[in-house]
Motif scaffolding. Structure first.
Motif, PDB file in Angstrom:
ATOM      1  N   ALA A 152       0.754  -1.245  -0.059  1.00  0.00           N
ATOM      2  CA  ALA A 152      -0.111   0.310  -0.102  1.00  0.00           C
ATOM      3  C   ALA A 152       0.568   1.894  -0.204  1.00  0.00           C
ATOM      4  CB  ALA A 152      -1.067  -0.275   0.911  1.00  0.00           C
ATOM      5  N   GLN A 153       1.793   0.807   0.584  1.00  0.00           N
ATOM      6  CA  GLN A 153       3.165   2.596   0.475  1.00  0.00           C
ATOM      7  C   GLN A 153       3.745   2.634  -0.679  1.00  0.00           C
ATOM      8  OE1 GLN A 153       5.188   1.993   4.257  1.00  0.00           O
ATOM      9  NE2 GLN A 153       3.765   2.332   5.792  1.00  0.00           N
ATOM     10  N   LEU A 154       3.845   1.604  -1.489  1.00  0.00           N
ATOM     11  CA  LEU A 154       4.696   1.502  -2.705  1.00  0.00           C
ATOM     12  C   LEU A 154       3.965   2.636  -3.231  1.00  0.00           C
ATOM     13  CD1 LEU A 154       6.914   0.228  -4.039  1.00  0.00           C
ATOM     14  CD2 LEU A 154       5.348  -1.198  -5.279  1.00  0.00           C
ATOM     15  N   ARG A 155       4.612   3.493  -4.263  1.00  0.00           N
ATOM     16  CA  ARG A 155       4.331   4.611  -5.139  1.00  0.00           C
ATOM     17  C   ARG A 155       5.012   4.200  -6.420  1.00  0.00           C
ATOM     18  NH1 ARG A 155       6.563   9.806  -2.657  1.00  0.00           N
ATOM     19  NH2 ARG A 155       8.314   8.808  -2.390  1.00  0.00           N
ATOM     20  N   VAL A 156       3.804   4.739  -7.058  1.00  0.00           N
ATOM     21  CA  VAL A 156       4.579   4.503  -8.761  1.00  0.00           C
ATOM     22  C   VAL A 156       5.708   5.395  -8.961  1.00  0.00           C
ATOM     23  CG1 VAL A 156       3.747   5.430 -10.934  1.00  0.00           C
ATOM     24  CG2 VAL A 156       2.121   4.036  -9.873  1.00  0.00           C
ATOM     25  N   GLY A 157       6.613   5.853  -9.442  1.00  0.00           N
ATOM     26  CA  GLY A 157       8.243   6.020  -9.673  1.00  0.00           C
ATOM     27  C   GLY A 157       8.702   5.499  -8.860  1.00  0.00           C
ATOM     28  N   GLU A 158       8.471   4.453  -7.924  1.00  0.00           N
ATOM     29  CA  GLU A 158       9.485   4.125  -6.623  1.00  0.00           C
ATOM     30  C   GLU A 158      10.709   3.367  -7.744  1.00  0.00           C
ATOM     31  OE1 GLU A 158       9.710   2.190  -2.735  1.00  0.00           O
ATOM     32  OE2 GLU A 158       7.930   3.295  -3.378  1.00  0.00           O
ATOM     33  N   PRO A 159      11.883   3.286  -7.138  1.00  0.00           N
ATOM     34  CA  PRO A 159      13.212   2.486  -7.772  1.00  0.00           C
ATOM     35  C   PRO A 159      12.662   0.980  -7.153  1.00  0.00           C
ATOM     36  CG  PRO A 159      14.002   4.355  -7.396  1.00  0.00           C
ATOM     37  CD  PRO A 159      13.079   4.242  -6.346  1.00  0.00           C
ATOM     38  N   VAL A 160      12.660  -0.127  -7.843  1.00  0.00           N
ATOM     39  CA  VAL A 160      13.135  -1.378  -7.007  1.00  0.00           C
ATOM     40  C   VAL A 160      13.398  -2.707  -8.285  1.00  0.00           C
ATOM     41  CG1 VAL A 160      10.315  -1.345  -6.667  1.00  0.00           C
ATOM     42  CG2 VAL A 160      10.934  -1.557  -9.434  1.00  0.00           C
ATOM     43  N   LEU A 161      14.276  -3.436  -7.099  1.00  0.00           N
ATOM     44  CA  LEU A 161      15.340  -4.539  -7.402  1.00  0.00           C
ATOM     45  C   LEU A 161      14.305  -5.679  -7.859  1.00  0.00           C
ATOM     46  CD1 LEU A 161      18.568  -4.778  -7.835  1.00  0.00           C
ATOM     47  CD2 LEU A 161      18.012  -5.223  -5.689  1.00  0.00           C
ATOM     48  N   ALA A 162      15.136  -6.160  -8.831  1.00  0.00           N
ATOM     49  CA  ALA A 162      14.503  -7.538  -8.780  1.00  0.00           C
ATOM     50  C   ALA A 162      15.873  -9.002  -8.774  1.00  0.00           C
ATOM     51  CB  ALA A 162      13.696  -7.912 -10.063  1.00  0.00           C
ATOM     52  N   ILE A 163      16.127  -9.874  -8.566  1.00  0.00           N
ATOM     53  CA  ILE A 163      16.712 -10.719  -8.630  1.00  0.00           C
ATOM     54  C   ILE A 163      16.319 -12.065  -8.548  1.00  0.00           C
ATOM     55  CG2 ILE A 163      19.060 -12.026  -6.910  1.00  0.00           C
ATOM     56  CD1 ILE A 163      18.911  -9.898  -4.906  1.00  0.00           C
TER      57      ILE A 163
END
Length: 461
Positions: A152-163
């Motif tokens: 719910a706190q995740l925002r559009v435009g926020e950096p994210v990482l996948a492994i």
């Protein structure tokens, strides 16, 4: 504003955008990768090859290209199994891991490989096709455990990482931003996907999506691609949805869903005007199933559901997600627009009919008599029967290129309800009817395609 002031203002905007772009491009995930990698594993899966896959391997592509799919060639000794790869991650210290359903579906053996190169056989605790979530278990304890984030706190435009392990390359990290939330992919409404531009490829499936704090916010599930590779659109299952599914798989071995008993569609601009809504919002009921919780609650076709338990409904997928997240036997409160007036209704949800398709796939290739249509079919689940508004039929799962069924313009996903004037309620009806067809005959095939009835002619050659 004079020309000089405009130039100065515009220049400032450009500088600001450039600064933000530079900042996004220089996010340093190196410490995060080092901290979380031990809890991410590579999944190696052994699966039995399908009849269609074996058939495709028997005819070399070059011969198919020049002589067509019906050419007869000597059959070499072929492997009956294949290996595939994916990713998983530990959700507790006792050996439970999350991955995708499609990673381990039909697996005869599942093995995980840790970042210290140890390999451990894993057990599939349970798997849910609708959400594409699977729960694995390995023996032992004291495994590294990842922290779960707040979607719910995740925002559009926020950096994210996948492994993950794209194309089998272990522990590959790729970064991007959140492009959107609450996405539906190809009509799928069970999962409000997180859309990102993180580079995901085959092998990434089942891996974790992290926020900047190193918390898991999603399970990487699928890509949108015309080539099979990354094209800038990747989709992840929100971790709260995945954990809910995992809890049920751990407790029951399957997912028990709630059932309201309505068919829904989104409100567009024209409907919003017709319903005197200030903007397109809500979920429009197009059909209410008899004797369902919706019918008992007094819901009617034409009602617009605007709220559930006080939460405003902006679109159908949001309502469906709320329903899927609500346990059976719970009372829900709905705000409904009917005849330009708001009403409050309550409904008690029940356990949904089993939505897991029967573990049965039959192919016209297996029919001992009659023509080979080049089609693979299976029975419909109760949920699929209800969604297609039919009482029987078989689902087309696969088609041979250039086969009789494909030449008749039958498509994967069609529901065959009648063949040669004979009703088809299940796969055995289909097999028995095909066995009676004669070469040179032209038969009618009754279909349901995307909810619409259709009849096509099929020439038996």
């Amino acid at each position: 504003m004079n020309k000089r002031m405009f130039k100065q203002s515009f220049s400032g905007v450009v500088v600001s955008i450039a600064a933000m772009t530079t900042q996004a491009a220089t996010v340093d995930f190196s410490n995060l990768v080092a901290n979380v990698s031990p809890a991410v594993v590579t999944v190696s899966v052994t699966k039995k090859m399908t009849e269609q896959e074996l058939l495709q391997q028997q005819v070399p592509e070059l011969l198919r290209r020049f002589f067509g799919p019906n050419i007869v060639v000597p059959e070499p000794a072929l492997p009956q199994e294949k290996n595939s790869y994916g990713t998983a991650f530990f959700i507790d210290k006792n050996g439970y891991l999350l991955t995708n359903h499609h990673v381990i579906a039909d697996a005869s053996k599942v093995t995980i490989r840790l970042n210290d190169r140890r390999e451990i056989d894993a057990t599939v605790v349970g798997s849910d096709e609708r959400t594409d979530v699977a729960l694995l278990k390995v023996s032992g304890s004291s495994y590294p455990q990842l922290s779960m984030g707040n979607v719910a706190q995740l925002r559009v435009g926020e950096p994210v990482l996948a492994i993950g392990s794209p194309f089998g390359f272990d522990y590959s990290a790729s970064a991007g931003i959140v492009s959107a939330k609450m996405r539906n992919v190809m009509g799928e409404t069970a999962v409000p996907f997180i859309q990102t531009d993180v580079a995901l490829n085959p092998g990434n499936s089942g891996g974790p999506l992290f926020n900047q704090k190193g918390e898991v916010v999603g399970v990487n599930s699928r890509i949108f691609s015309g080539t099979g590779g990354y094209m800038g659109l990747s989709f992840s299952i929100p971790i709260d949805v995945a954990m809910d599914v995992a809890d049920q798989l751990k407790q029951h071995g399957r997912v028990i869903r709630s059932y309201l008993g309505v068919q829904l569609q989104d409100i567009d601009r024209t409907l919003a005007e017709a319903y005197k809504l200030s903007k397109p919002e809500g979920a429009l009921i197009t059909q209410v199933t008899a004797n369902s919780p919706a019918a008992r609650a007094g819901l009617k076709a034409g009602d617009v559901i605007l709220q559930m338990n006080g939460t405003a409904i902006s679109e159908t997928s949001q309502l469906l997600n709320l329903l899927h997240r609500t346990a059976p036997n719970q009372v829900i409160n709905l705000q409904v627009l009917r005849n330009d007036k708001l009403q409050n209704l309550s409904a008690t949800l029940v356990v949904a009919p089993d939505s897991t398709p029967a573990n049965e796939q039959m192919s016209a290739k297996t029919v001992k008599k009659g023509p080979v249509l080049g089609i693979a079919i299976r029975n419909l689940s109760q949920d699929e029967l209800r969604r297609n508004n039919v009482t029987g039929g078989v689902l087309v799962q696969n088609l041979s290129r250039g086969g009789i069924a494909a030449s008749a313009k039958i498509q994967v996903g069609d529901v065959i309800t009648a063949l040669d004037n004979q009703p088809i309620d299940h796969s055995q009806d289909f097999i028995d009817t095909v066995a009676q067809l004669q070469k040179g005959q032209v038969v009618r095939v009754s279909l349901m395609r995307q909810g619409q009835p259709l009849i096509v002619g099929m020439r038996i050659s």
